[in-house]
Design a protein around this motif. Structure first.
Motif, PDB file in Angstrom:
ATOM      1  N   ASN A  16       0.815  -1.216   0.000  1.00 46.07           N
ATOM      2  CA  ASN A  16       0.000   0.000   0.000  1.00 46.07           C
ATOM      3  C   ASN A  16       0.855   1.276   0.000  1.00 46.07           C
ATOM      4  O   ASN A  16       0.341   2.360  -0.217  1.00 46.07           O
ATOM      5  CB  ASN A  16      -0.927  -0.004   1.224  1.00 46.07           C
ATOM      6  CG  ASN A  16      -2.032   1.013   1.111  1.00 46.07           C
ATOM      7  OD1 ASN A  16      -2.476   1.352   0.017  1.00 46.07           O
ATOM      8  ND2 ASN A  16      -2.468   1.530   2.230  1.00 46.07           N
ATOM      9  N   GLN A  43       3.093   3.953  -1.500  1.00 44.49           N
ATOM     10  CA  GLN A  43       3.462   4.486  -2.812  1.00 44.49           C
ATOM     11  C   GLN A  43       4.789   5.237  -2.742  1.00 44.49           C
ATOM     12  O   GLN A  43       5.586   5.187  -3.662  1.00 44.49           O
ATOM     13  CB  GLN A  43       2.365   5.407  -3.320  1.00 44.49           C
ATOM     14  CG  GLN A  43       2.581   5.923  -4.722  1.00 44.49           C
ATOM     15  CD  GLN A  43       1.416   6.785  -5.161  1.00 44.49           C
ATOM     16  OE1 GLN A  43       0.845   7.520  -4.374  1.00 44.49           O
ATOM     17  NE2 GLN A  43       1.071   6.668  -6.424  1.00 44.49           N
ATOM     18  N   ASN A  50      -1.381   4.165  -1.421  1.00 44.53           N
ATOM     19  CA  ASN A  50      -2.248   3.899  -2.566  1.00 44.53           C
ATOM     20  C   ASN A  50      -3.713   3.920  -2.155  1.00 44.53           C
ATOM     21  O   ASN A  50      -4.556   4.404  -2.881  1.00 44.53           O
ATOM     22  CB  ASN A  50      -1.906   2.541  -3.191  1.00 44.53           C
ATOM     23  CG  ASN A  50      -0.524   2.541  -3.800  1.00 44.53           C
ATOM     24  OD1 ASN A  50      -0.122   3.472  -4.478  1.00 44.53           O
ATOM     25  ND2 ASN A  50       0.219   1.486  -3.527  1.00 44.53           N
TER      26      ASN A  50
END
Length: 55
Positions: free
Chosen positions: A13, A15, A29
Protein backbone atom coordinates in the motif's frame (compact mmCIF):
# COMPACT_ATOMS: atom_id res chain seq x y z
CA UNK A 1 9.92 1.48 13.78
CA UNK A 2 9.79 1.71 9.99
CA UNK A 3 8.99 -2.01 9.74
CA UNK A 4 6.12 -1.51 12.19
CA UNK A 5 4.67 1.30 10.09
CA UNK A 6 4.99 -0.72 6.90
CA UNK A 7 3.28 -3.70 8.46
CA UNK A 8 0.42 -1.56 9.78
CA UNK A 9 -0.35 0.17 6.49
CA UNK A 10 0.63 -2.77 4.29
CA UNK A 11 3.88 -3.00 2.32
CA UNK A 12 2.02 -3.06 -1.00
CA UNK A 13 0.00 0.00 0.00
CA UNK A 14 3.02 2.31 0.27
CA UNK A 15 3.46 4.49 -2.81
CA UNK A 16 6.26 6.68 -1.48
CA UNK A 17 8.05 7.88 1.63
CA UNK A 18 9.80 11.17 2.45
CA UNK A 19 11.25 12.52 5.68
CA UNK A 20 12.89 15.49 7.34
CA UNK A 21 14.26 15.95 10.83
CA UNK A 22 10.85 15.96 12.54
CA UNK A 23 8.35 14.32 10.19
CA UNK A 24 7.78 11.19 8.18
CA UNK A 25 5.44 11.47 5.20
CA UNK A 26 4.02 8.26 3.76
CA UNK A 27 1.99 8.37 0.56
CA UNK A 28 -0.47 5.48 0.37
CA UNK A 29 -2.25 3.90 -2.57
CA UNK A 30 -5.39 3.28 -0.50
CA UNK A 31 -6.06 5.51 2.52
CA UNK A 32 -9.29 3.67 3.39
CA UNK A 33 -7.19 0.99 5.05
CA UNK A 34 -6.12 3.51 7.68
CA UNK A 35 -9.72 4.22 8.65
CA UNK A 36 -10.20 0.54 9.41
CA UNK A 37 -7.01 0.23 11.46
CA UNK A 38 -6.82 3.74 12.93
CA UNK A 39 -7.64 3.07 16.58
CA UNK A 40 -5.29 0.13 17.02
CA UNK A 41 -2.64 1.66 14.76
CA UNK A 42 -2.01 4.69 16.96
CA UNK A 43 -1.77 2.54 20.06
CA UNK A 44 0.78 0.26 18.38
CA UNK A 45 2.75 3.21 16.96
CA UNK A 46 3.05 4.75 20.43
CA UNK A 47 4.32 1.45 21.81
CA UNK A 48 6.92 1.19 19.01
CA UNK A 49 8.09 4.75 19.59
CA UNK A 50 8.43 4.26 23.33
CA UNK A 51 10.32 1.00 22.79
CA UNK A 52 12.77 2.68 20.38
CA UNK A 53 13.34 5.61 22.73
CA UNK A 54 14.34 3.23 25.53
CA UNK A 55 17.17 1.71 23.42
Amino acid sequence: MSKGIAILVGWENIQGVAHCATRLKIVLNDTCILDIKKSSMWRIMNQLLLRDLKK
